[in-house]
Design an enzyme around this catalytic site. Structure first.
Site, PDB file in Angstrom:
ATOM      1  N   ARG A  40      -7.354  -3.064   9.680  1.00  0.00           N
ATOM      2  CA  ARG A  40      -6.482  -4.080  10.328  1.00  0.00           C
ATOM      3  C   ARG A  40      -7.181  -4.707  11.512  1.00  0.00           C
ATOM      4  NH1 ARG A  40      -2.038  -3.633   6.893  1.00  0.00           N
ATOM      5  NH2 ARG A  40      -1.633  -1.674   6.375  1.00  0.00           N
ATOM      6  N   ASP A  84       2.160  -0.937  12.080  1.00  0.00           N
ATOM      7  CA  ASP A  84       0.764  -1.566  11.690  1.00  0.00           C
ATOM      8  C   ASP A  84       0.546  -2.792  11.900  1.00  0.00           C
ATOM      9  OD1 ASP A  84       0.599   1.002  10.737  1.00  0.00           O
ATOM     10  OD2 ASP A  84       0.998   0.589   8.784  1.00  0.00           O
ATOM     11  N   LYS A 116       0.630  -1.075  -0.034  1.00  0.00           N
ATOM     12  CA  LYS A 116      -0.082   0.132   0.042  1.00  0.00           C
ATOM     13  C   LYS A 116       0.656   1.460   0.021  1.00  0.00           C
ATOM     14  CE  LYS A 116      -2.747   1.064   3.795  1.00  0.00           C
ATOM     15  NZ  LYS A 116      -2.244   2.224   4.170  1.00  0.00           N
ATOM     16  N   SER A 117       1.857   1.309   0.734  1.00  0.00           N
ATOM     17  CA  SER A 117       2.742   2.432   0.984  1.00  0.00           C
ATOM     18  C   SER A 117       3.366   2.743  -0.279  1.00  0.00           C
ATOM     19  CB  SER A 117       3.851   2.409   1.925  1.00  0.00           C
ATOM     20  OG  SER A 117       3.204   2.225   3.342  1.00  0.00           O
ATOM     21  N   LYS A 142      -4.302   6.236  14.757  1.00  0.00           N
ATOM     22  CA  LYS A 142      -4.353   5.305  13.395  1.00  0.00           C
ATOM     23  C   LYS A 142      -5.780   5.584  12.940  1.00  0.00           C
ATOM     24  CE  LYS A 142       0.030   4.511  13.196  1.00  0.00           C
ATOM     25  NZ  LYS A 142       0.686   5.121  12.371  1.00  0.00           N
TER      26      LYS A 142
HETATM   27  O1  SPQ Z   1      -2.342   5.540   5.306  1.00  0.00           O
HETATM   28  P1  SPQ Z   1      -2.753   5.443   6.800  1.00  0.00           P
HETATM   29  O2  SPQ Z   1      -4.319   5.314   6.975  1.00  0.00           O
HETATM   30  O3  SPQ Z   1      -2.090   6.156   7.590  1.00  0.00           O
HETATM   31  O4  SPQ Z   1      -2.643   3.593   6.719  1.00  0.00           O
HETATM   32  C1  SPQ Z   1      -1.797   3.081   7.826  1.00  0.00           C
HETATM   33  C2  SPQ Z   1      -2.230   1.432   7.969  1.00  0.00           C
HETATM   34  O5  SPQ Z   1      -2.484   0.747   9.142  1.00  0.00           O
HETATM   35  O6  SPQ Z   1      -2.376   1.072   6.715  1.00  0.00           O
HETATM   36  C3  SPQ Z   1      -1.903   3.489   9.217  1.00  0.00           C
HETATM   37  F1  SPQ Z   1      -3.034   3.734   9.715  1.00  0.00           F
HETATM   38  O7  SPQ Z   1      -0.348   2.784   7.518  1.00  0.00           O
HETATM   39  C4  SPQ Z   1       0.692   3.934   7.767  1.00  0.00           C
HETATM   40  C5  SPQ Z   1       1.464   3.637   8.867  1.00  0.00           C
HETATM   41  O8  SPQ Z   1       1.042   3.556  10.202  1.00  0.00           O
HETATM   42  C6  SPQ Z   1       1.196   4.142   6.342  1.00  0.00           C
HETATM   43  C7  SPQ Z   1       2.403   4.611   6.289  1.00  0.00           C
HETATM   44  C8  SPQ Z   1       3.105   5.325   5.164  1.00  0.00           C
HETATM   45  O9  SPQ Z   1       2.619   4.862   3.986  1.00  0.00           O
HETATM   46  O10 SPQ Z   1       3.807   6.159   4.954  1.00  0.00           O
HETATM   47  C9  SPQ Z   1       3.159   5.322   7.389  1.00  0.00           C
HETATM   48  C10 SPQ Z   1       2.753   4.726   8.892  1.00  0.00           C
HETATM   49  O11 SPQ Z   1       2.115   5.961   9.314  1.00  0.00           O
HETATM   50  P2  SPQ Z   1       2.966   7.245  10.375  1.00  0.00           P
HETATM   51  O12 SPQ Z   1       1.800   8.243  10.642  1.00  0.00           O
HETATM   52  O13 SPQ Z   1       3.371   6.335  11.207  1.00  0.00           O
HETATM   53  O14 SPQ Z   1       4.112   7.557   9.139  1.00  0.00           O
END
Ligand code: SPQ
Length: 429
Positions: free
Chosen positions: A389, A316, A23-24, A343
């Site tokens: 999740r 995550d 996803k990222s 989150k």
């Molecule tokens: O995109 P979103 O909604 O924040 O999704 C989450 C997930 O569980 O899929 C978090 F809720 O992933 C983030 C992750 O926690 C995705 C991400 C990224 O792609 O850069 C980074 C993380 O968040 P953060 O706030 O720690 O940078």
């Protein structure tokens, strides 16, 4: 969607799963394809709801994106190719979309508005709006700029030297994306290492970014050139099957094409520490993001402590690690994980509430949770609370339950894993 009756009382899980795209990395492939010059091809793109929100936002910014069979063709014209949207942009449930997009829009000389769903409306945005405002963009939102709708008037940006108050790849990435448009070199200091997909993307698109311990430097005004991106499988999605294979009797699952970027592999370290029979390849497919196949077998697990710099490398995966800990001998402690509270849901509260309904012995702490194992899981009515999740973790927990389990709001799962149930059902013997 109505509540879903989950599969329970499962004897074994056997077979292969090809893990869908990360996803990222999928989000970032759309963003970089849009701000680079030329035609970018993306393969194994994740068609989850969150990544589709990213595509929809960039289309509203005037980018042509063709989509077929998990392949994308993106026609980028640089940052300058983005145009003022005539409509509000809706990021749906996606924190990555809104926070990284703010970094891009901070440098664009036009007005735009970002909205999202009810969950996005509760997630803090000042962590991004504050540094971007310091660079010269004008951002505002509800409650002094902390919550959506967020309005942005971008423009000329100054570079920044910024020490991140939280270990967050989204905040780091937003500043990097703004830094690419600033007049000079921006410096970002991370309190702990977070996922580095944005940095890898910059290099893949012909740009330069340096990292010295936890200090990142990026120069503004670089021209990025279109590229070909193959998205590896998402280790955060693989995690559900890694745990399922370890806790269901007589199981053996091969997980194919899993992204093994070291900033994401904390789950592997924790599972090994707990005694999991988990095979990791010695040599990996060394694309710009490493990947390989993992094999998990039923394991005798022991409790552990998950803390410190490991947390951002598995943030995550904590809901599914909590389930794993219910099946380990002893008391597992998860700490330093306050970020779970902001989150899609407050994941400390939702994990504890829902696993307790199934009979787990788990308690919430200020910065994590304490889980006493090993417990038998019973059954009941549970909810994802609209968090993908939490929904997938509960579907794996149900496999062990003796009584029926019903999951409310199962549709949230399509945010990151649209064919999750199809893949799970294929393994059930
Ligand atoms: O995109 P979103 O909604 O924040 O999704 C989450 C997930 O569980 O899929 C978090 F809720 O992933 C983030 C992750 O926690 C995705 C991400 C990224 O792609 O850069 C980074 C993380 O968040 P953060 O706030 O720690 O940078």
């Amino acid at each position: 969607m109505a509540a879903l009756k989950l599969k329970t009382n499962i004897d074994r899980l056997v077979g292969n799963v090809t893990i869908p795209g990360d996803k990222s990395i999928s989000h970032r492939s759309v963003m970089f394809g849009s701000i680079a010059h030329g035609e970018t091809i993306v393969t194994n793109f994740l068609p989850g709801d969150d990544c589709l929100s990213t595509i929809s936002c960039f289309r509203k910014l005037g980018v042509t994106i063709e989509e077929a069979d998990n392949h994308l063709r993106i026609s980028g014209n640089g940052f300058e190719g983005l145009s003022e949207p005539t409509e509000v942009m809706d990021v749906g449930n996606s924190g990555t979309t809104i926070r990284l997009l703010m970094g891009i829009l901070a440098g664009r000389p036009f007005h735009s508005t970002l909205v999202g769903d009810a969950s996005i409306g509760k997630r803090p945005m000042t962590r991004v709006t504050v540094p971007l405002s310091q660079m010269g963009a004008k951002l505002d939102g509800r409650k002094n700029g902390d919550f959506t709708p967020i309005s942005i008037r971008g423009g000329h940006l100054q570079p920044i030297q910024y020490e991140l108050p939280v270990a967050s790849a989204q905040v780091k990435s937003a500043i990097i994306l703004a830094g690419l448009q600033a007049d000079g070199i921006s410096t970002i200091i991370e309190p702990a290492e977070t996922r580095d997909h944005t940095e890898r993307m910059i290099r893949q698109f012909g740009g330069e970014i340096t990292k010295d311990n936890q200090t990142i430097r990026v120069k503004g005004g670089q021209k990025l050139t279109a590229s070909t991106i193959h998205v590896p499988g998402d280790i955060s999605s693989a995690a559900f099957f890694l745990v399922a294979g370890a806790i269901i009797p007589e199981s053996e699952i091969v997980l194919k094409n899993v992204g093994l970027n070291p900033t994401r592999t904390g789950i592997i370290e924790v599972m090994k520490q707990m005694g999991a029979k988990l095979d990791v390849p010695e040599t990996m497919n060394n694309d710009f993001e490493p990947s390989g196949d993992l094999i998990i077998k039923t394991s005798n697990l022991k409790a552990t402590v998950v803390e410190g710099n490991l947390i951002p490398r598995l943030i995550d995966e904590i809901p599914i690690i909590a389930l794993l800990a219910t099946q380990a001998e002893g008391t597992t402690i998860i700490k330093d994980a306050e970020e779970l509270k902001v989150k899609e849901t407050n994941r400390i509260d939702t994990v504890v509430l829902e696993l307790r309904k199934l009979g787990a012995n788990i308690e919430a702490t200020e910065d994590g949770m304490i889980i006493h194992g090993k417990t038998k899981l019973t059954g009941g009515k549970v909810s994802s609370h609209g968090d993908h999740r939490i929904g997938m973790m509960l579907a794996i927990a149900a496999l062990l339950c003796e009584n029926p389990v019903e999951l409310e709001q199962p549709d949230a799962i399509s945010v990151s894993y649209p064919n999750f149930f199809e893949h799970l059902n294929n393994l059930i013997r």
